[in-house]
Design a protein around this motif. Structure first.
Motif, PDB file in Angstrom:
ATOM      1  N   VAL A 265       4.082  -2.624   5.740  1.00 22.19           N
ATOM      2  CA  VAL A 265       4.227  -2.428   4.292  1.00 22.19           C
ATOM      3  C   VAL A 265       5.699  -2.498   3.921  1.00 22.19           C
ATOM      4  O   VAL A 265       6.541  -1.841   4.553  1.00 22.19           O
ATOM      5  N   HIS A 266       6.000  -3.300   2.928  1.00 23.56           N
ATOM      6  CA  HIS A 266       7.348  -3.321   2.341  1.00 23.56           C
ATOM      7  C   HIS A 266       7.251  -2.584   1.009  1.00 23.56           C
ATOM      8  O   HIS A 266       6.630  -3.076   0.053  1.00 23.56           O
TER       9      HIS A 266
ATOM     10  N   VAL B  77       0.847  -1.188   0.000  1.00 25.08           N
ATOM     11  CA  VAL B  77       0.000   0.000   0.000  1.00 25.08           C
ATOM     12  C   VAL B  77       0.888   1.245   0.000  1.00 25.08           C
ATOM     13  O   VAL B  77       1.911   1.292   0.680  1.00 25.08           O
ATOM     14  N   SER B  78       0.491   2.245  -0.747  1.00 30.76           N
ATOM     15  CA  SER B  78       1.295   3.463  -0.834  1.00 30.76           C
ATOM     16  C   SER B  78       1.462   4.108   0.542  1.00 30.76           C
ATOM     17  O   SER B  78       0.525   4.174   1.335  1.00 30.76           O
TER      18      SER B  78
ATOM     19  N   PRO C 256      -4.847  17.298   0.517  1.00 33.74           N
ATOM     20  CA  PRO C 256      -4.544  18.230   1.607  1.00 33.74           C
ATOM     21  C   PRO C 256      -4.688  17.607   2.997  1.00 33.74           C
ATOM     22  O   PRO C 256      -4.625  18.315   3.993  1.00 33.74           O
ATOM     23  N   THR C 257      -4.895  16.303   3.065  1.00 36.72           N
ATOM     24  CA  THR C 257      -5.189  15.674   4.356  1.00 36.72           C
ATOM     25  C   THR C 257      -3.970  15.585   5.264  1.00 36.72           C
ATOM     26  O   THR C 257      -4.102  15.551   6.489  1.00 36.72           O
ATOM     27  N   GLY C 258      -2.781  15.493   4.676  1.00 35.27           N
ATOM     28  CA  GLY C 258      -1.583  15.298   5.484  1.00 35.27           C
ATOM     29  C   GLY C 258      -1.438  13.882   5.989  1.00 35.27           C
ATOM     30  O   GLY C 258      -0.569  13.586   6.802  1.00 35.27           O
ATOM     31  N   LYS C 259      -2.299  12.985   5.506  1.00 31.20           N
ATOM     32  CA  LYS C 259      -2.245  11.583   5.930  1.00 31.20           C
ATOM     33  C   LYS C 259      -1.561  10.742   4.862  1.00 31.20           C
ATOM     34  O   LYS C 259      -1.620  11.060   3.668  1.00 31.20           O
ATOM     35  N   SER C 260      -0.963   9.662   5.284  1.00 30.56           N
ATOM     36  CA  SER C 260      -0.394   8.726   4.320  1.00 30.56           C
ATOM     37  C   SER C 260      -1.523   7.992   3.615  1.00 30.56           C
ATOM     38  O   SER C 260      -2.644   7.870   4.147  1.00 30.56           O
ATOM     39  N   ALA C 261      -1.227   7.474   2.431  1.00 30.95           N
ATOM     40  CA  ALA C 261      -2.233   6.722   1.682  1.00 30.95           C
ATOM     41  C   ALA C 261      -2.675   5.488   2.453  1.00 30.95           C
ATOM     42  O   ALA C 261      -3.851   5.124   2.437  1.00 30.95           O
ATOM     43  N   VAL C 262      -1.741   4.827   3.149  1.00 31.09           N
ATOM     44  CA  VAL C 262      -2.116   3.625   3.895  1.00 31.09           C
ATOM     45  C   VAL C 262      -3.081   3.972   5.018  1.00 31.09           C
ATOM     46  O   VAL C 262      -4.039   3.236   5.289  1.00 31.09           O
TER      47      VAL C 262
ATOM     48  N   PHE D  59     -16.542   5.301  -1.103  1.00 32.42           N
ATOM     49  CA  PHE D  59     -16.977   4.246  -2.002  1.00 32.42           C
ATOM     50  C   PHE D  59     -16.167   4.272  -3.279  1.00 32.42           C
ATOM     51  O   PHE D  59     -15.845   5.323  -3.816  1.00 32.42           O
ATOM     52  N   GLY D  60     -15.853   3.051  -3.769  1.00 31.77           N
ATOM     53  CA  GLY D  60     -15.050   2.910  -4.972  1.00 31.77           C
ATOM     54  C   GLY D  60     -13.582   2.861  -4.618  1.00 31.77           C
ATOM     55  O   GLY D  60     -13.161   3.267  -3.533  1.00 31.77           O
ATOM     56  N   PRO D  61     -12.762   2.333  -5.537  1.00 29.44           N
ATOM     57  CA  PRO D  61     -11.335   2.214  -5.284  1.00 29.44           C
ATOM     58  C   PRO D  61     -10.701   3.566  -4.998  1.00 29.44           C
ATOM     59  O   PRO D  61     -11.071   4.576  -5.586  1.00 29.44           O
ATOM     60  N   LYS D  62      -9.729   3.615  -4.092  1.00 28.95           N
ATOM     61  CA  LYS D  62      -9.022   4.855  -3.810  1.00 28.95           C
ATOM     62  C   LYS D  62      -8.261   5.287  -5.065  1.00 28.95           C
ATOM     63  O   LYS D  62      -7.809   4.456  -5.853  1.00 28.95           O
ATOM     64  N   PRO D  63      -8.122   6.590  -5.279  1.00 30.41           N
ATOM     65  CA  PRO D  63      -7.505   7.068  -6.520  1.00 30.41           C
ATOM     66  C   PRO D  63      -6.114   6.504  -6.779  1.00 30.41           C
ATOM     67  O   PRO D  63      -5.739   6.288  -7.915  1.00 30.41           O
TER      68      PRO D  63
END
Length: 396
Positions: free
Chosen positions: A143-144, A88-89, A95-101, A110-114
């Protein structure tokens, strides 16, 4: 996504501590109404948690990035699922400042994350990992990716540590370990047999994907890898060779030009069973059927009648053979994969895409007709078997 609490107290991604836990409003809704997302808080919902995380790993396989999934029932009764996909990325997203994971594990979108990059997705279509996180008393993600091992821990859906970069590694993939919340589920004991059956099913549906299951309560490892796909699945369902009307099973697959829908079919008639039919959409069992089943049944009934009349095994003045007679002794598996599946119900048990009906009919008519024409002896045996069924005439 709305968060509760004072915005000025929001934790920086690098400054997490226990005092910084923010309960996401969306995940709190999952905890209040878990049945809306996983069907129940009984054994069905408990095992559905595993299937959601496995679906994420299967998506990596479908995208061409993973060929191994290892599932473990841990000694404390939790679940660990590891794949060798991209991982996972871990990139921090604006603008969230959060990691993709973290977004995968905390946001209900809803729906796959971009950033996922999937054409076909199974599971709850973007909700699965966050729902599992919300309904777990604890969850750890490892995550590796990008040359390092990354880790983060959660409690009841909320992060309690930052995403931490650890030692360097050349490995790639994602491992998620979680313990279902005993305050939510009626039981938290996983069934080895139930998980084994579903994982073997996924291995049949995704040829070349190796799936293992290990039980540390004590250890009972199994490993499934089927290169022959649905034909192997039907062979597994038809375990009595002397009763087979024809062998091997008929199998074919096709994908449309736009690559938005693909169909895999395997079928075989026998003399001992009333018939057995399994249908899937994006590797999820569609127990209530749907448009892909309707397309299969319609095309098969019309095609068998047309072929029987062409071969003069059914005369012009005889009534059509019924669908019920055609299905007698038929073991069949139909699997469709769609870019934009439409399901009825949160647990995805009935497919509603009209294009699935149309395309399955097209594939059946083309490929099964071709098979029958090129295997006249086996085809004649199939028609004779169907004509001997007591239900060959009457209601279709």
């Amino acid at each position: 996504m709305t968060e509760t609490g004072n915005p000025s107290q929001h934790a920086n991604v690098n400054q997490y501590s226990g005092s910084h836990i923010q309960i996401l409003e969306g995940l709190e809704a999952v905890r209040r109404r878990p049945g809306m997302y996983i069907g129940s808080t009984g054994e069905h919902g408990l095992h559905h948690m595993v299937y959601e995380v496995v679906s994420y790993a299967v998506n990596e396989h479908l995208a061409g990035h993973a060929d191994v999934i290892d599932v473990t029932i841990t000694a404390d009764g939790g679940i660990r699922i590891a794949d060798n996909g991209r991982g996972v990325s871990v990139e921090v997203e604006e603008p969230t400042g959060k990691s993709a994971v973290e977004r995968e594990l905390t946001e209900l979108s809803f729906g796959p994350k971009p950033h996922a990059g999937y054409v076909v997705c199974g599971g709850l279509s973007g909700l699965g990992l966050s729902v599992v996180n919300a309904l777990s008393s604890r969850l750890t993600v490892e995550v590796h990716r990008d040359g390092h091992r990354w880790t983060q821990e959660y409690q009841k859906g909320a992060p309690i540590t930052p995403l931490t970069r650890n030692e360097e590694t050349s490995k790639h993939g994602t491992t998620i370990e979680f313990l279902p919340d005993a305050d939510i589920f009626d039981t938290t004991r996983y069934s080895f047999a139930t998980l084994s059956e579903r994982l073997q099913e996924l291995a049949f549906l995704n040829a070349g994907l190796a799936i293992s299951l290990t039980d540390e309560r004590p250890e009972r490892p199994v490993r499934y890898l089927h290169t022959d796909g649905l034909r192997a699945y039907v062979t597994h369902l038809n375990p009595y060779p002397p009763s087979l009307v024809h062998s091997p099973a008929i199998a074919f697959e096709s994908e449309n030009q736009d690559k938005t829908i693909s169909v895999q079919v395997a079928l075989q008639w026998n003399t001992w069973s009333p018939g057995e039919f399994h249908s899937f959409a994006n590797s999820t069992r569609t127990h209530e059927g749907g448009t892909h089943e309707e397309g299969f049944r319609t095309a098969l009934t019309d095609l068998i009648n047309d072929y029987a009349r062409r071969q003069q095994q059914l005369s012009a003045d005889e009534a059509d053979i019924t669908a019920r007679a055609i299905h007698e002794g038929l073991t069949a598996v139909v699997s469709v994969k769609l870019a934009h599946p439409v399901f009825e119900g949160a647990t995805r048990t009935k497919l509603g895409n009209p294009e699935a009906d149309t395309y399955v009919q097209e594939v059946i008519r083309e490929h099964l007709t071709d098979w029958l024409d090129h295997h006249p002896n086996e085809a004649a045996a199939i028609i004779r078997h169907i004509l001997n069924a007591p239900t060959k005439h009457g209601r279709r």
